[in-house]
Scaffold this motif. Structure first.
Motif: not given
Length: 280
Positions: A22-25, A264-270
């Motif tokens: 989801g980084m693009a979002g 937490y579910a929306e994370r695309w990196t830590d």
């Protein structure tokens, strides 16, 4: 009207995974001009796929699937450099400088990924060497009132405010007094004597920790949380991702934020992106 330049830094924990998650979002709404990436762990084709239409510079690690830094920008860079320290320093995939012309001034942005380190092992020796090389490079970048910013995952929590559980990490890489002493010197008043965390005395270089100056003496805001347990949900994190600015550039800071994901579910990196607006 003055122009605002938005610089964002984020350890993506693998560009392919970040793009898939989801980084693009985030990019669609972040309105970033210069994006520095750490721990890319991919090839140029993966960066191109994740960042279509961006100008992209990269420095890959010699070890496939490890480290890797990049700078993506809406502005076309005028120059770039990857050398840090001597030939013996393993800096591949960990240091990338890019110059940009902004309103008649040269701005240098650095994407840095410092070694994590591990006490009593060669990994820590690599970290010491890298921090030493930064110690030598920072005065050069700041010379003659230059506009420069060192961004990225520097893998050191500078102060107790930068780690939720600092007492439990006093003897661990990332919060060692000797590591923190480098930051004491870098961020100390230019030319003045600085008492360092390891008991030594150094000379301040005058660089500015934008996040700490902007938020003041408050816990965090943290930029990294372990994937294990409930660290993210409990906000039990570390502030190890920075934007360190030269004094001349720090005067132009208009806004600072950490784009922590809502759940937490929306994370695309830590990690979470560190976003700063600079006014020109």
């Amino acid at each position: 009207m003055p122009r605002t330049l938005r610089v964002a830094a984020v350890n993506v924990n693998g560009i392919r995974a970040a793009a898939r998650k989801g980084m693009a979002g985030w990019l669609d709404t972040a309105d970033v001009d210069i994006l520095t990436l750490q721990e890319v762990r991919g090839e140029r084709e993966h960066l191109d796929a994740a960042l279509p239409g961006w100008h992209i510079l990269e420095d890959r690690s010699l070890q496939k699937g490890r480290a890797g830094v990049a700078i993506a920008s809406r502005l076309e860079p005028t120059a770039s450099r990857i050398a840090l320290g001597g030939e013996s320093l393993e800096s591949n995939g960990r240091w990338l400088e890019a110059d940009f012309e902004v309103e008649g001034r040269t701005l240098t942005a650095v994407s840095a990924y410092v070694f994590t380190g591990e006490v009593g092992t060669p990994k820590q020796e690599q970290k010491w060497a890298f921090l030493e090389a930064m110690d030598a490079r920072l005065p050069e970048l700041a010379a003659d009132g230059a506009l420069a910013v060192v961004t990225g995952d520097l893998n050191v929590g500078h102060r107790e405010l930068d780690i939720k559980n600092w007492k439990g990490n006093l003897k661990k890489a990332g919060f060692l007094p000797r590591e923190r002493a480098y930051f004491d010197r870098w961020l100390g008043a230019a030319g003045e004597s600085v008492a360092c965390a390891d008991g030594t005395t150094g000379t301040g270089l005058g660089w500015v920790d934008v996040g700490r100056r902007f938020h003041g003496d408050v816990p965090g805001p943290y930029t990294w949380w372990s994937q294990r347990g409930q660290a993210f949900d409990n906000d039990s994190g570390w502030r190890i991702d920075y934007q360190l600015a030269t004094p001349a550039l720090a005067e132009r800071v208009a806004a600072y934020r950490v784009d922590r994901q809502a759940s937490y579910a929306e994370r695309w990196t830590d990690h979470a992106p560190v976003v700063v607006d600079y006014a020109f």
